[in-house]
Write an enzyme that holds these catalytic residues in place. Structure first.
Site, mmCIF file in Angstrom:
data_model
loop_
_atom_site.group_PDB
_atom_site.id
_atom_site.type_symbol
_atom_site.label_atom_id
_atom_site.label_comp_id
_atom_site.label_asym_id
_atom_site.label_seq_id
_atom_site.Cartn_x
_atom_site.Cartn_y
_atom_site.Cartn_z
ATOM 1 N N ASN A 159 0.182 -1.134 -0.193
ATOM 2 C CA ASN A 159 -0.315 -0.044 0.131
ATOM 3 C C ASN A 159 0.770 1.234 0.281
ATOM 4 O O ASN A 159 1.574 1.483 1.020
ATOM 5 C CB ASN A 159 -0.745 0.162 1.029
ATOM 6 C CG ASN A 159 -1.471 0.546 1.016
ATOM 7 O OD1 ASN A 159 -1.390 2.441 1.111
ATOM 8 N ND2 ASN A 159 -2.528 0.950 2.172
ATOM 9 N N ARG A 168 -2.657 -1.816 -3.452
ATOM 10 C CA ARG A 168 -3.850 -1.766 -3.152
ATOM 11 C C ARG A 168 -3.387 0.314 -3.896
ATOM 12 O O ARG A 168 -2.849 0.573 -3.780
ATOM 13 C CB ARG A 168 -3.965 -1.037 -1.883
ATOM 14 C CG ARG A 168 -5.334 -0.196 -2.262
ATOM 15 C CD ARG A 168 -6.111 0.679 -0.045
ATOM 16 N NE ARG A 168 -6.511 1.405 -0.120
ATOM 17 C CZ ARG A 168 -6.534 2.413 0.942
ATOM 18 N NH1 ARG A 168 -5.241 3.303 1.174
ATOM 19 N NH2 ARG A 168 -7.659 3.159 0.272
ATOM 20 N N HIS A 196 -12.549 3.151 -0.186
ATOM 21 C CA HIS A 196 -12.311 1.667 1.019
ATOM 22 C C HIS A 196 -13.378 0.688 0.253
ATOM 23 O O HIS A 196 -13.799 -0.671 1.436
ATOM 24 C CB HIS A 196 -13.790 1.598 2.316
ATOM 25 C CG HIS A 196 -12.705 3.107 2.736
ATOM 26 N ND1 HIS A 196 -13.420 4.342 3.987
ATOM 27 C CD2 HIS A 196 -10.828 3.738 3.437
ATOM 28 C CE1 HIS A 196 -12.170 5.091 3.910
ATOM 29 N NE2 HIS A 196 -11.404 5.013 3.970
ATOM 30 N N HIS A 220 -17.248 2.398 7.966
ATOM 31 C CA HIS A 220 -15.848 2.238 7.900
ATOM 32 C C HIS A 220 -15.713 3.446 8.640
ATOM 33 O O HIS A 220 -15.660 4.497 8.315
ATOM 34 C CB HIS A 220 -15.293 1.595 6.801
ATOM 35 C CG HIS A 220 -13.852 1.719 6.438
ATOM 36 N ND1 HIS A 220 -12.992 0.768 6.415
ATOM 37 C CD2 HIS A 220 -12.516 2.300 7.050
ATOM 38 C CE1 HIS A 220 -11.747 1.256 7.001
ATOM 39 N NE2 HIS A 220 -11.422 2.418 6.614
ATOM 40 N N GLY A 247 -12.303 4.872 9.962
ATOM 41 C CA GLY A 247 -10.879 5.069 10.206
ATOM 42 C C GLY A 247 -10.680 6.442 10.409
ATOM 43 O O GLY A 247 -10.856 7.561 11.240
ATOM 44 N N ASN A 248 -8.898 6.505 10.182
ATOM 45 C CA ASN A 248 -8.647 8.193 9.719
ATOM 46 C C ASN A 248 -9.390 8.732 8.271
ATOM 47 O O ASN A 248 -10.151 10.237 8.651
ATOM 48 C CB ASN A 248 -7.281 8.103 9.076
ATOM 49 C CG ASN A 248 -6.254 9.787 9.984
ATOM 50 O OD1 ASN A 248 -7.461 10.110 10.766
ATOM 51 N ND2 ASN A 248 -5.581 9.857 9.100
ATOM 52 N N GLY A 249 -9.344 8.140 7.584
ATOM 53 C CA GLY A 249 -10.842 8.423 6.545
ATOM 54 C C GLY A 249 -12.044 7.232 6.732
ATOM 55 O O GLY A 249 -11.692 6.725 7.456
ATOM 56 N N ARG A 258 -10.546 15.407 6.552
ATOM 57 C CA ARG A 258 -11.660 15.847 5.802
ATOM 58 C C ARG A 258 -12.958 16.297 6.162
ATOM 59 O O ARG A 258 -13.039 15.534 7.273
ATOM 60 C CB ARG A 258 -11.332 14.479 4.426
ATOM 61 C CG ARG A 258 -10.075 13.995 3.791
ATOM 62 C CD ARG A 258 -9.886 13.741 2.914
ATOM 63 N NE ARG A 258 -8.969 12.730 2.927
ATOM 64 C CZ ARG A 258 -9.395 11.313 2.573
ATOM 65 N NH1 ARG A 258 -10.407 10.340 3.204
ATOM 66 N NH2 ARG A 258 -7.565 10.693 2.119
ATOM 67 N N ASP A 300 -6.100 12.586 15.496
ATOM 68 C CA ASP A 300 -6.407 11.180 16.281
ATOM 69 C C ASP A 300 -7.840 10.700 17.085
ATOM 70 O O ASP A 300 -8.238 11.411 18.066
ATOM 71 C CB ASP A 300 -5.693 10.753 17.067
ATOM 72 C CG ASP A 300 -4.831 9.355 17.686
ATOM 73 O OD1 ASP A 300 -6.011 9.101 17.943
ATOM 74 O OD2 ASP A 300 -3.946 8.015 16.951
ATOM 75 N N GLU A 332 -8.484 -5.091 5.078
ATOM 76 C CA GLU A 332 -7.897 -5.538 4.025
ATOM 77 C C GLU A 332 -6.676 -6.139 2.854
ATOM 78 O O GLU A 332 -6.308 -6.634 1.682
ATOM 79 C CB GLU A 332 -7.812 -3.007 3.709
ATOM 80 C CG GLU A 332 -8.756 -3.052 3.588
ATOM 81 C CD GLU A 332 -8.799 -1.248 3.612
ATOM 82 O OE1 GLU A 332 -8.687 -0.930 4.925
ATOM 83 O OE2 GLU A 332 -8.955 -0.669 3.384
HETATM 84 P P1 ADP Z 1 -6.330 4.532 8.040
HETATM 85 O O1 ADP Z 1 -6.074 3.101 8.213
HETATM 86 O O2 ADP Z 1 -7.442 5.420 7.572
HETATM 87 O O3 ADP Z 1 -5.045 5.409 8.711
HETATM 88 P P2 ADP Z 1 -7.109 2.901 10.681
HETATM 89 O O4 ADP Z 1 -8.504 2.573 10.672
HETATM 90 O O5 ADP Z 1 -6.083 2.438 11.167
HETATM 91 O O6 ADP Z 1 -7.156 4.265 10.166
HETATM 92 O O7 ADP Z 1 -7.753 4.126 12.102
HETATM 93 C C1 ADP Z 1 -7.370 5.102 12.858
HETATM 94 C C2 ADP Z 1 -8.180 6.217 13.824
HETATM 95 O O8 ADP Z 1 -8.315 4.960 15.093
HETATM 96 C C3 ADP Z 1 -7.321 6.854 14.685
HETATM 97 O O9 ADP Z 1 -7.797 8.382 14.489
HETATM 98 C C4 ADP Z 1 -7.173 6.113 16.014
HETATM 99 O O10 ADP Z 1 -7.072 7.091 16.736
HETATM 100 C C5 ADP Z 1 -8.462 5.335 15.527
HETATM 101 N N1 ADP Z 1 -7.886 4.058 16.702
HETATM 102 C C6 ADP Z 1 -6.912 3.529 16.499
HETATM 103 N N2 ADP Z 1 -6.940 2.241 17.705
HETATM 104 C C7 ADP Z 1 -7.662 2.821 18.650
HETATM 105 C C8 ADP Z 1 -7.629 2.426 19.573
HETATM 106 N N3 ADP Z 1 -7.332 1.412 19.959
HETATM 107 N N4 ADP Z 1 -8.656 3.191 20.611
HETATM 108 C C9 ADP Z 1 -9.023 3.712 20.071
HETATM 109 N N5 ADP Z 1 -9.268 4.431 18.331
HETATM 110 C C10 ADP Z 1 -7.718 4.009 17.652
#
Ligand code: ADP
Length: 399
Positions: free
Chosen positions: A10, A91, A180, A208, A210-212, A241, A282, A384
């Site tokens: 990726n 990816r 995604h 889904h 995550g950060n996205g 975003r 975060d 993924e």
């Molecule tokens: P991406 O793949 O889009 O970078 P992720 O799926 O890894 O994103 O998600 C990142 C987000 O998940 C961050 O905002 C982080 O704070 C949150 N996160 C990851 N692990 C934990 C956890 N153990 N507790 C709470 N939030 C978490």
């Protein structure tokens, strides 16, 4: 000897995440991250057999980054150039209208992915560099591109069409593509398996987060709507975003704040969402700030949850009811408050979250709705990399 293995790559603009995966069992033989490619000091973190190697050196480009990763593989007894790696799965973010299934990479495919950079200027060029780097280092191993947009290729016309001038839309490839997709497909498949019901019989909503972040609505295993659009900017509030915006905001800023295209791009892709509102992207940081009484963080959280509920309502109606609502990715898997708040007060719709189940420390796929609830609410870890590894293995076995 590891048996048949797939290297999953990726590749971002200045980073490469990779995993060496046994596609059948899902065993991760090694995983790593190369960061700060092109900067003065780059870094690699490579984990295998419970041991993590780190290094800080100048990494001039993606090929140098992957070469460094290959050295770590060799140092830890997994020689990638030797036997064992049967395919490399990449990816790739944007497949446009062209790619809607995993695709074996050749010169023409690579050139087309590059041409699609107009639709994903932050992502596709980096994906191309990753593929080129692997071609240099592992020229004999077949490479497969797995597209983030592919799962949503068949979205119904009404869901994928933007209400703008039809000729302009056609001339510039403007439609809702969705992203995604690998995660939404993988997770919705896990849901059917978990419930022991055929995917064809289920109406699902998958968050889904995550950060996205994106949400999809699925009927019979196929997506009927999704929140991301032409680009990953649309839809839910994300780490950096904004998700949905009045497009007039962009015009207003260009007129009154003298922002040019790059300025707007930076604002919307890096300085908006949770970071824009609360200064952090975060979610753990956001929760900490809320705990300290930070009002901007509280508001950011409320906006985030408000948007989740907005889409939940829309998709409930689009589907005419729902059998399963699922949370996945970093926030979705780890943050019980988000799950509880997104679904609060919906018992009239058969939707409820059981407090104890929701806060249980389990990591595997699980149900967090009460036993008698009409709608199953689930938490399912996404993977993924495994989905990409399986897609690459399936395609190269056939070839
Ligand atoms: P991406 O793949 O889009 O970078 P992720 O799926 O890894 O994103 O998600 C990142 C987000 O998940 C961050 O905002 C982080 O704070 C949150 N996160 C990851 N692990 C934990 C956890 N153990 N507790 C709470 N939030 C978490």
């Amino acid at each position: 000897m590891d048996g048949d293995l797939v290297l999953v790559v990726n590749s971002g603009s200045s980073s490469i995440k990779y995993q060496l995966v046994a596609p059948e069992s899902g065993t991760v033989v090694a995983a790593g991250l190369v960061e700060r490619i092109g900067e003065d000091v780059g870094a690699i973190e490579h984990t295998t057999d419970g041991r993590t190697l780190t290094d800080q050196v100048t990494i001039t480009d993606h090929t140098a980054g992957l070469r460094l990763a290959f050295e770590k593989f060799a140092e830890t007894g997994h020689d990638l150039a030797g036997a064992g790696v049967t395919a490399v799965g990449h990816r790739v973010v944007h497949g446009g209208e062209v790619f809607y299934r995993p695709t074996l990479v050749d010169d023409r495919v690579l050139a087309t992915i590059d041409e699609l950079s107009a639709l994903a200027p932050l992502h596709n060029p980096a994906n191309v560099r990753g593929i080129e780097a692997v071609r240099t280092l592992l020229p004999e191993v077949p490479q497969v591109a797995v597209f983030d947009t592919a799962f949503f290729h068949g979205l119904p016309d009404a869901a994928k069409t933007y209400a703008i001038d039809a000729q302009v839309a056609a001339a510039h490839g403007i439609r809702r593509y969705g992203f995604h997709g690998t995660s939404h497909e993988y997770v919705s498949g896990c849901v059917a398996e978990f419930l022991g019901r055929p995917a064809e019989s289920l109406k699902q909503i998958v968050f889904h987060l995550g950060n996205g972040a994106s949400v999809s609505a699925l009927r019979g295993g196929r997506p009927v709507d999704t929140s991301m659009g032409l680009t990953p900017l649309e839809g839910l509030v994300m780490g950096t975003r904004p998700g949905d915006l009045d497009p007039g905001i962009v015009l207003h800023l260009m007129r009154t704040a003298q922002l040019d295209v790059n300025g707007v791009d930076r604002l919307l892709n890096r300085r908006s969402g949770l970071r824009g509102m609360a200064g952090v992207n975060d979610f753990r940081e956001l929760r900490r700030l809320i705990g300290e009484g930070d009002e901007a963080a509280r508001l950011a959280y409320d906006v985030y949850v408000h948007r989740l509920r907005h889409y939940l309502g829309a998709y409930l109606i689009e589907l005419g009811g729902v059998d399963a609502i699922t949370f996945t990715a970093g926030v979705g898997e780890n943050n019980p408050d988000v799950r509880a708040d997104a679904l609060a007060g919906l018992s009239a719709f058969g939707i409820a979250v059981d407090r104890d189940r929701n806060t249980a420390p389990e990591r595997t796929a699980r149900r967090i709705s009460p036993p008698d609830a009409k709608v199953d609410v689930l938490v399912v870890p996404t993977n993924e990399e495994l989905a990409i590894a399986r897609a690459a293995a399936a395609l190269t076995e056939k070839a």
